[in-house]
Scaffold this motif. Sequence first.
Motif, PDB file in Angstrom:
ATOM      1  N   LEU A 134       0.824  -1.208   0.000  1.00 38.32           N
ATOM      2  CA  LEU A 134       0.000   0.000   0.000  1.00 38.32           C
ATOM      3  C   LEU A 134       0.857   1.257   0.000  1.00 38.32           C
ATOM      4  CD1 LEU A 134      -2.790  -1.078   2.516  1.00 38.32           C
ATOM      5  CD2 LEU A 134      -2.995  -0.857   0.034  1.00 38.32           C
ATOM      6  N   LYS A 135       1.933   1.239   0.759  1.00 36.44           N
ATOM      7  CA  LYS A 135       2.802   2.428   0.830  1.00 36.44           C
ATOM      8  C   LYS A 135       3.447   2.720  -0.522  1.00 36.44           C
ATOM      9  CE  LYS A 135       6.346   4.570   3.720  1.00 36.44           C
ATOM     10  NZ  LYS A 135       7.063   5.208   2.592  1.00 36.44           N
ATOM     11  N   ASP A 180       2.620   5.998  -2.785  1.00 35.91           N
ATOM     12  CA  ASP A 180       3.726   6.906  -3.097  1.00 35.91           C
ATOM     13  C   ASP A 180       4.101   6.877  -4.568  1.00 35.91           C
ATOM     14  OD1 ASP A 180       3.852   7.562  -0.440  1.00 35.91           O
ATOM     15  OD2 ASP A 180       5.515   6.218   0.033  1.00 35.91           O
ATOM     16  N   ASN A 181       3.307   6.150  -5.378  1.00 37.67           N
ATOM     17  CA  ASN A 181       3.576   5.999  -6.819  1.00 37.67           C
ATOM     18  C   ASN A 181       4.970   5.433  -7.091  1.00 37.67           C
ATOM     19  OD1 ASN A 181       1.060   7.027  -7.793  1.00 37.67           O
ATOM     20  ND2 ASN A 181       1.762   9.097  -7.276  1.00 37.67           N
ATOM     21  N   LYS A 182       5.383   4.471  -6.241  1.00 38.06           N
ATOM     22  CA  LYS A 182       6.694   3.847  -6.396  1.00 38.06           C
ATOM     23  C   LYS A 182       6.576   2.335  -6.591  1.00 38.06           C
ATOM     24  CE  LYS A 182       9.151   7.277  -3.575  1.00 38.06           C
ATOM     25  NZ  LYS A 182       9.987   7.501  -2.359  1.00 38.06           N
ATOM     26  N   TRP A 183       5.365   1.886  -6.949  1.00 39.91           N
ATOM     27  CA  TRP A 183       5.167   0.454  -7.085  1.00 39.91           C
ATOM     28  C   TRP A 183       5.970  -0.108  -8.244  1.00 39.91           C
ATOM     29  CZ3 TRP A 183       3.858  -3.852  -4.856  1.00 39.91           C
ATOM     30  CH2 TRP A 183       3.614  -4.966  -5.651  1.00 39.91           C
ATOM     31  N   ILE A 221      -5.216  -5.320  -5.214  1.00 45.07           N
ATOM     32  CA  ILE A 221      -5.097  -3.872  -4.972  1.00 45.07           C
ATOM     33  C   ILE A 221      -4.901  -3.117  -6.282  1.00 45.07           C
ATOM     34  CG2 ILE A 221      -3.726  -2.068  -3.857  1.00 45.07           C
ATOM     35  CD1 ILE A 221      -5.474  -3.694  -1.965  1.00 45.07           C
ATOM     36  N   LEU A 222      -4.057  -3.647  -7.159  1.00 47.88           N
ATOM     37  CA  LEU A 222      -3.820  -2.994  -8.447  1.00 47.88           C
ATOM     38  C   LEU A 222      -5.054  -3.071  -9.341  1.00 47.88           C
ATOM     39  CD1 LEU A 222      -0.182  -4.264  -9.032  1.00 47.88           C
ATOM     40  CD2 LEU A 222      -0.869  -1.905  -8.583  1.00 47.88           C
ATOM     41  N   MET A 277      -4.067  -6.317   7.184  1.00 51.29           N
ATOM     42  CA  MET A 277      -4.307  -5.101   6.409  1.00 51.29           C
ATOM     43  C   MET A 277      -5.404  -4.256   7.039  1.00 51.29           C
ATOM     44  SD  MET A 277      -6.045  -4.578   2.684  1.00 51.29           S
ATOM     45  CE  MET A 277      -7.600  -4.834   3.528  1.00 51.29           C
ATOM     46  N   LEU A 278      -6.438  -4.906   7.554  1.00 46.58           N
ATOM     47  CA  LEU A 278      -7.557  -4.187   8.163  1.00 46.58           C
ATOM     48  C   LEU A 278      -7.074  -3.291   9.302  1.00 46.58           C
ATOM     49  CD1 LEU A 278     -10.641  -3.775   8.384  1.00 46.58           C
ATOM     50  CD2 LEU A 278     -10.694  -5.747   9.922  1.00 46.58           C
ATOM     51  N   VAL A 279      -6.114  -3.761  10.062  1.00 42.19           N
ATOM     52  CA  VAL A 279      -5.560  -2.980  11.175  1.00 42.19           C
ATOM     53  C   VAL A 279      -5.011  -1.645  10.687  1.00 42.19           C
ATOM     54  CG1 VAL A 279      -3.748  -2.924  12.944  1.00 42.19           C
ATOM     55  CG2 VAL A 279      -5.038  -5.030  12.543  1.00 42.19           C
TER      56      VAL A 279
END
Length: 407
Positions: free
Chosen positions: A87-88, A92-95, A183-184, A223-225
């Motif tokens: 997610l980070k 941050d558009n660094k995937w 996610i993607l 992830m929910l956390v």
Amino acid sequence: MNKFYNNFLKANSLLEGRVSIYLDFLRGLAAILVLMEHLGSRLFLGYGYLQNPTAIIKLLYLLNLLGGPSVIVFFVLSGLFISRSVLKSIMDNKWSWKTYLVNRLSRLYVVLIPALCLTVIADKLASHFFDYNRYIDNYSNIKEFVGNLFYLQNIYVGSYGSNGPLWSLSYEFWYYMLFPAIILLLRNQKKILKVVYLFIALAIILLIGQRMSYYFLIWLVGMLVLLLPATSRVKNKFTMTASLLLVCLAMFMRPLVNNGRLFVDHDTNNLFIVDLFIGLSLGLLIYIFMQGTAKETKPESKNKWFEKTSKLIASFSFSLYLIHYPIINVVYYWAAKNGFKGLQPNLLSVLIEILLVAFMCTIAFMFSRITEVRTNVVRAGIMNILEKLSYNDQKAKVTKMENNLFK
């Protein structure tokens, strides 16, 4: 979406604080509990062979059956940290699939490959000298080895040799692949990419089957956390203690359900429900500890010994998980060939178990110094090689274009 984004940013910053010490301790403790279950099953007489066991002996047996619940702890922690990373990088558009795969595969293979080789050696010793016979033929041996190397245990093959704990690695690996694909898929992008990620996600779900797909829900608790809103209502010792007791209750329920003592009908659906209960209660505990330690930072920690202990046991937890059973297995068959039939649970045998746990942790620690702790070095080396290959490929294309231009 902005609300979830802000929640994530807050949770991400909290994970850099003192709560990381507790999570390290939890990870190390979970690995030790898995070791205790497998060691206890070989060290002590079966429960049915005991006459009039006392309450203390019953508690001892229950403590040695917490390995299964501890694997659920690994799933939730894995979901927490892997989803955080994914997610980070996306936010941050660094995937980058390349970076992600290198990070994940290096983390797994740097321990898995040596652990598989250790299993081969231990099983060969047990087979040739101590009457252990795991394989039907060499073909089955090779097939299982390759299958485990590509995380196909529980799908096309069993866990390799005596190393039963390898079953959970296939769960972890395919969750690593499935989560970013989902996610993607949900992200705003070209329709063709959405179709590709939908195909990947569905293909993985079909590959891993129903049971593994169900347990992905437990993995997602981590992830929910990260997406829950911050609150100040849980910053008290009572809430933390209550959530910890809830986790303990859930974990103690699992062996009772697994042995058919809690429910009359022994059903795998009951086991999944309890595992989900463990996952949810652990997610709640992590959330409460995150919020409860929001103002605490590691440099100001007064319990330095606890911080050092947590980091230490976490540093070799993966190694301990992957190598303990082949070692226990070969020693057990050696002992059995020399007349060992199991110990009666008492103070002396418990002390023996504690010493053996400490000895196994020492072996895992030494093993981790040449494997697990080298992960970043291996990762950097792989990235360097890939960057050089990419640079050479681009250079070759430029050279080819120049040659075509001046023909």
